[in-house]
Write a protein that holds these residues in place. Structure first.
Motif, PDB file in Angstrom:
ATOM      1  N   VAL A 145       2.078  -9.607  -7.167  1.00 21.79           N
ATOM      2  CA  VAL A 145       3.532  -9.724  -7.015  1.00 21.79           C
ATOM      3  C   VAL A 145       4.179  -8.504  -7.662  1.00 21.79           C
ATOM      4  CG1 VAL A 145       5.554 -11.153  -7.476  1.00 21.79           C
ATOM      5  CG2 VAL A 145       3.313 -12.236  -7.139  1.00 21.79           C
ATOM      6  N   PRO A 146       4.841  -7.648  -6.864  1.00 24.47           N
ATOM      7  CA  PRO A 146       5.460  -6.463  -7.471  1.00 24.47           C
ATOM      8  C   PRO A 146       6.624  -6.876  -8.369  1.00 24.47           C
ATOM      9  CG  PRO A 146       6.185  -6.679  -5.192  1.00 24.47           C
ATOM     10  CD  PRO A 146       5.143  -7.756  -5.418  1.00 24.47           C
ATOM     11  N   GLY A 147       6.962  -6.024  -9.321  1.00 20.40           N
ATOM     12  CA  GLY A 147       8.075  -6.316 -10.226  1.00 20.40           C
ATOM     13  C   GLY A 147       9.011  -5.123 -10.328  1.00 20.40           C
ATOM     14  N   SER A 204       7.294   0.104  -4.451  1.00 20.48           N
ATOM     15  CA  SER A 204       6.464  -0.893  -5.150  1.00 20.48           C
ATOM     16  C   SER A 204       6.009  -1.975  -4.181  1.00 20.48           C
ATOM     17  CB  SER A 204       7.240  -1.563  -6.291  1.00 20.48           C
ATOM     18  OG  SER A 204       7.415  -0.700  -7.381  1.00 20.48           O
ATOM     19  N   GLY A 205       6.937  -2.407  -3.318  1.00 14.64           N
ATOM     20  CA  GLY A 205       6.565  -3.406  -2.326  1.00 14.64           C
ATOM     21  C   GLY A 205       5.452  -2.899  -1.423  1.00 14.64           C
ATOM     22  N   CYS A 206       5.531  -1.619  -1.054  1.00 16.34           N
ATOM     23  CA  CYS A 206       4.536  -1.055  -0.130  1.00 16.34           C
ATOM     24  C   CYS A 206       3.167  -0.880  -0.782  1.00 16.34           C
ATOM     25  CB  CYS A 206       5.038   0.281   0.426  1.00 16.34           C
ATOM     26  SG  CYS A 206       6.394   0.076   1.610  1.00 16.34           S
ATOM     27  N   TRP A 207       3.113  -0.325  -2.010  1.00 19.94           N
ATOM     28  CA  TRP A 207       1.773  -0.144  -2.587  1.00 19.94           C
ATOM     29  C   TRP A 207       1.150  -1.483  -2.958  1.00 19.94           C
ATOM     30  CZ3 TRP A 207       4.854   3.475  -6.080  1.00 19.94           C
ATOM     31  CH2 TRP A 207       5.317   2.867  -7.243  1.00 19.94           C
ATOM     32  N   THR A 208       1.980  -2.479  -3.248  1.00 18.38           N
ATOM     33  CA  THR A 208       1.437  -3.812  -3.529  1.00 18.38           C
ATOM     34  C   THR A 208       0.829  -4.404  -2.262  1.00 18.38           C
ATOM     35  OG1 THR A 208       3.063  -4.144  -5.275  1.00 18.38           O
ATOM     36  CG2 THR A 208       2.005  -6.122  -4.385  1.00 18.38           C
ATOM     37  N   GLN A 209       1.549  -4.324  -1.148  1.00 20.93           N
ATOM     38  CA  GLN A 209       1.037  -4.884   0.101  1.00 20.93           C
ATOM     39  C   GLN A 209      -0.220  -4.154   0.561  1.00 20.93           C
ATOM     40  OE1 GLN A 209       2.847  -7.787  -0.244  1.00 20.93           O
ATOM     41  NE2 GLN A 209       2.378  -7.798   1.937  1.00 20.93           N
ATOM     42  N   ALA A 210      -0.292  -2.847   0.250  1.00 21.48           N
ATOM     43  CA  ALA A 210      -1.478  -2.064   0.620  1.00 21.48           C
ATOM     44  C   ALA A 210      -2.636  -2.336  -0.347  1.00 21.48           C
ATOM     45  CB  ALA A 210      -1.141  -0.579   0.660  1.00 21.48           C
ATOM     46  N   ARG A 241       7.408  -1.285   7.404  1.00 16.79           N
ATOM     47  CA  ARG A 241       8.033  -2.583   7.148  1.00 16.79           C
ATOM     48  C   ARG A 241       7.304  -3.372   6.064  1.00 16.79           C
ATOM     49  NH1 ARG A 241      11.959  -3.867  10.395  1.00 16.79           N
ATOM     50  NH2 ARG A 241      11.730  -6.066   9.915  1.00 16.79           N
ATOM     51  N   GLY A 242       7.002  -2.714   4.946  1.00 11.33           N
ATOM     52  CA  GLY A 242       6.278  -3.362   3.845  1.00 11.33           C
ATOM     53  C   GLY A 242       7.001  -4.585   3.313  1.00 11.33           C
ATOM     54  N   THR A 243       6.310  -5.688   3.162  1.00 13.91           N
ATOM     55  CA  THR A 243       6.756  -7.019   2.703  1.00 13.91           C
ATOM     56  C   THR A 243       7.628  -7.745   3.730  1.00 13.91           C
ATOM     57  OG1 THR A 243       8.904  -6.728   1.523  1.00 13.91           O
ATOM     58  CG2 THR A 243       6.907  -6.060   0.320  1.00 13.91           C
ATOM     59  N   MET A 244       7.829  -7.141   4.910  1.00 13.12           N
ATOM     60  CA  MET A 244       8.713  -7.748   5.930  1.00 13.12           C
ATOM     61  C   MET A 244       7.912  -8.220   7.144  1.00 13.12           C
ATOM     62  SD  MET A 244      11.906  -5.033   5.841  1.00 13.12           S
ATOM     63  CE  MET A 244      11.158  -3.604   5.029  1.00 13.12           C
ATOM     64  N   PRO A 245       8.509  -9.071   7.978  1.00  8.11           N
ATOM     65  CA  PRO A 245       7.820  -9.443   9.224  1.00  8.11           C
ATOM     66  C   PRO A 245       7.519  -8.174  10.033  1.00  8.11           C
ATOM     67  CG  PRO A 245       9.771 -10.824   8.870  1.00  8.11           C
ATOM     68  CD  PRO A 245       9.820  -9.736   7.843  1.00  8.11           C
ATOM     69  N   GLY A 246       6.354  -8.122  10.656  1.00 10.93           N
ATOM     70  CA  GLY A 246       5.975  -6.942  11.431  1.00 10.93           C
ATOM     71  C   GLY A 246       5.356  -5.846  10.584  1.00 10.93           C
ATOM     72  N   GLU A 247       5.022  -6.170   9.323  1.00 12.36           N
ATOM     73  CA  GLU A 247       4.388  -5.184   8.436  1.00 12.36           C
ATOM     74  C   GLU A 247       3.116  -4.614   9.074  1.00 12.36           C
ATOM     75  OE1 GLU A 247       3.722  -5.944   4.016  1.00 12.36           O
ATOM     76  OE2 GLU A 247       1.771  -6.431   4.863  1.00 12.36           O
ATOM     77  N   ARG A 248       2.908  -3.294   8.876  1.00 15.47           N
ATOM     78  CA  ARG A 248       1.721  -2.637   9.412  1.00 15.47           C
ATOM     79  C   ARG A 248       1.251  -1.641   8.370  1.00 15.47           C
ATOM     80  NH1 ARG A 248       0.310   0.915  14.275  1.00 15.47           N
ATOM     81  NH2 ARG A 248       2.182   2.136  13.849  1.00 15.47           N
ATOM     82  N   ILE A 249      -0.044  -1.664   8.041  1.00 16.13           N
ATOM     83  CA  ILE A 249      -0.609  -0.791   7.007  1.00 16.13           C
ATOM     84  C   ILE A 249      -1.859  -0.151   7.579  1.00 16.13           C
ATOM     85  CG2 ILE A 249      -1.613  -0.706   4.680  1.00 16.13           C
ATOM     86  CD1 ILE A 249      -0.035  -3.337   4.096  1.00 16.13           C
ATOM     87  N   LEU A 250      -1.930   1.172   7.546  1.00 22.76           N
ATOM     88  CA  LEU A 250      -3.131   1.835   8.039  1.00 22.76           C
ATOM     89  C   LEU A 250      -3.352   3.153   7.309  1.00 22.76           C
ATOM     90  CD1 LEU A 250      -2.422   3.457  11.520  1.00 22.76           C
ATOM     91  CD2 LEU A 250      -0.710   2.074  10.384  1.00 22.76           C
ATOM     92  N   LYS A 251      -4.592   3.636   7.371  1.00 21.26           N
ATOM     93  CA  LYS A 251      -4.853   4.981   6.860  1.00 21.26           C
ATOM     94  C   LYS A 251      -4.059   5.971   7.711  1.00 21.26           C
ATOM     95  CE  LYS A 251      -9.552   4.161   5.236  1.00 21.26           C
ATOM     96  NZ  LYS A 251     -10.980   4.441   5.458  1.00 21.26           N
TER      97      LYS A 251
END
Lengths: 241, 241
Positions: free
Chosen positions: A131-133, B138-144, B207-217
């Motif tokens: 959970v990010p903060g 922060s949201g993006c690196w957490t989701q990744a 779209r990190g932490t949102m609907p439709g999020e996509r994470i790739l190299k």
């Protein structure tokens, strides 16, 4: 079925700056794990005071050092590795017993957080969620009422543990900078900022968002020792728009 | 007595990543102000859906542009300044009438936030409070699931609006980097990362932490257009400990 490891960022210190998600997880986890220095209560633990389950187990993970040991000291790397292994085993025992564990973390876990060393050891074997903060630096620039970056400013975040030459070189030509891990490094940081021509723009924040908060121009710093929870901010170019 | 201007960071997109303080202020303010692009709902507004007072006034502040205008275009500076003046006057009218105003802001307000331009214009004349938020990065690196900085890593945050040579120079020798404001700048960012030898380590988050999020190299990026809510991460040295 094994439990889930929740690594929970708690924000910069003010309990109201924890996220709704952090509050939900902290309020329902049967095990609350946290790092603490020997003889201290543990800052992360103090942020969640009154928000945990009455029957939650508190798993205190006590650092093996009573004073700061330099990062470059080989004893540090060896001892801290052993320490994190032992912590991971304690957390794993709860997960194996089917209990969810909330591992508390000041600020944002993946931004210089110690909790990463447990996440790294456990996330391959157990379900885990992070959970990010709100970061400590966000809390500090907000309390200083100082926007840190506008427009196309570049922000450089530097640990104050770097040597003075490296700090001065990295600071030269910066738009905006944040220097973390200040503590006993403040005289060196002040010298590096002076060499980079940024000392007049710099702001010193102690215990940002917490009781005892103190904010002053670095130029007005009296040379007193800085506590662990202190940070130096160099705001960006502040272009009017 | 005049009202208070609350500039409220809402975090990276997931409504549960807003702070307890943000939720309290959003839930009690008689006026909810937010920026939105023409023809769009406004992302900040969507984060607080269902959390505002039923009788709250919604003050929509609509950008005068339908497409992105380059930051360096002189028309941009002139038009946006006029726009922010008009927005400040609308907010001031509510404050003068004794109403508190919650000005919504994605991410963290003082970190590249548009709300700063209203804060700058109003905080000298009205009581004001700023609530920090979890940043988009922060949201993006957490989701990744990617710790961004360990130990004494230096982090550099770069707006993707910079030119390719500047990006490549700033990225050279970086420990960790975050590139914001990606959108249509992605091909240029990719070229700069390649020149700096970092393209293989880079991660693209949409779209990190949102609907439709996509994470790739980033290496697996197919050349498709990137949306506004995208970011590139270069994790730090990940030293084992």
């Amino acid at each position: 079925m094994a439990g889930t490891l929740f690594t929970v960022g708690l924000g910069p210190g003010d309990p109201e700056l924890m996220t709704l998600k952090a509050a939900r997880i902290v309020g329902s986890a049967p095990v609350i794990a946290f790092f603490a220095k020997r003889g201290r209560n543990g800052h992360a633990r103090s942020i969640v005071e009154g928000r945990t389950r009455a029957d939650a187990e508190e798993l205190r993970l006590e650092y093996p050092f009573t004073t700061e040991v330099a990062l470059e000291d080989p004893r540090y790397a060896a001892d801290i590795g052993t320490f994190y292994e032992a912590c991971a085993a304690q957390v794993a025992a709860r997960l194996d017993a089917g209990q969810d564990v909330a591992l508390l973390c000041e600020g944002d876990p993946f931004f210089y957080g110690s909790s990463m060393y447990l996440f790294d050891r456990l996330h391959g074997a157990y379900r885990s969620e992070v959970v990010p903060g709100v970061s400590g630096m966000s809390g500090c620039w907000t309390q200083a009422r100082t926007p840190i970056t506008h427009g196309d400013d570049v922000l450089t975040v530097l640990p104050g543990t770097l040597d003075e030459d490296t700090l001065a070189a990295r600071l030269s030509g910066c738009d905006a900078a944040v220097i973390m891990k200040v503590g006993r490094n403040l005289p060196k940081i002040h010298a590096a900022l002076t060499r980079a021509g940024l000392a007049q723009r710099a702001i010193y924040v102690e215990r940002g968002t917490m009781p005892g908060e103190r904010i002053l121009k670095l130029a007005d710093w009296d040379g007193a020792a800085a506590p662990y929870f202190s940070i130096v901010l160099v705001p960006g170019r502040q272009r009017a728009r």
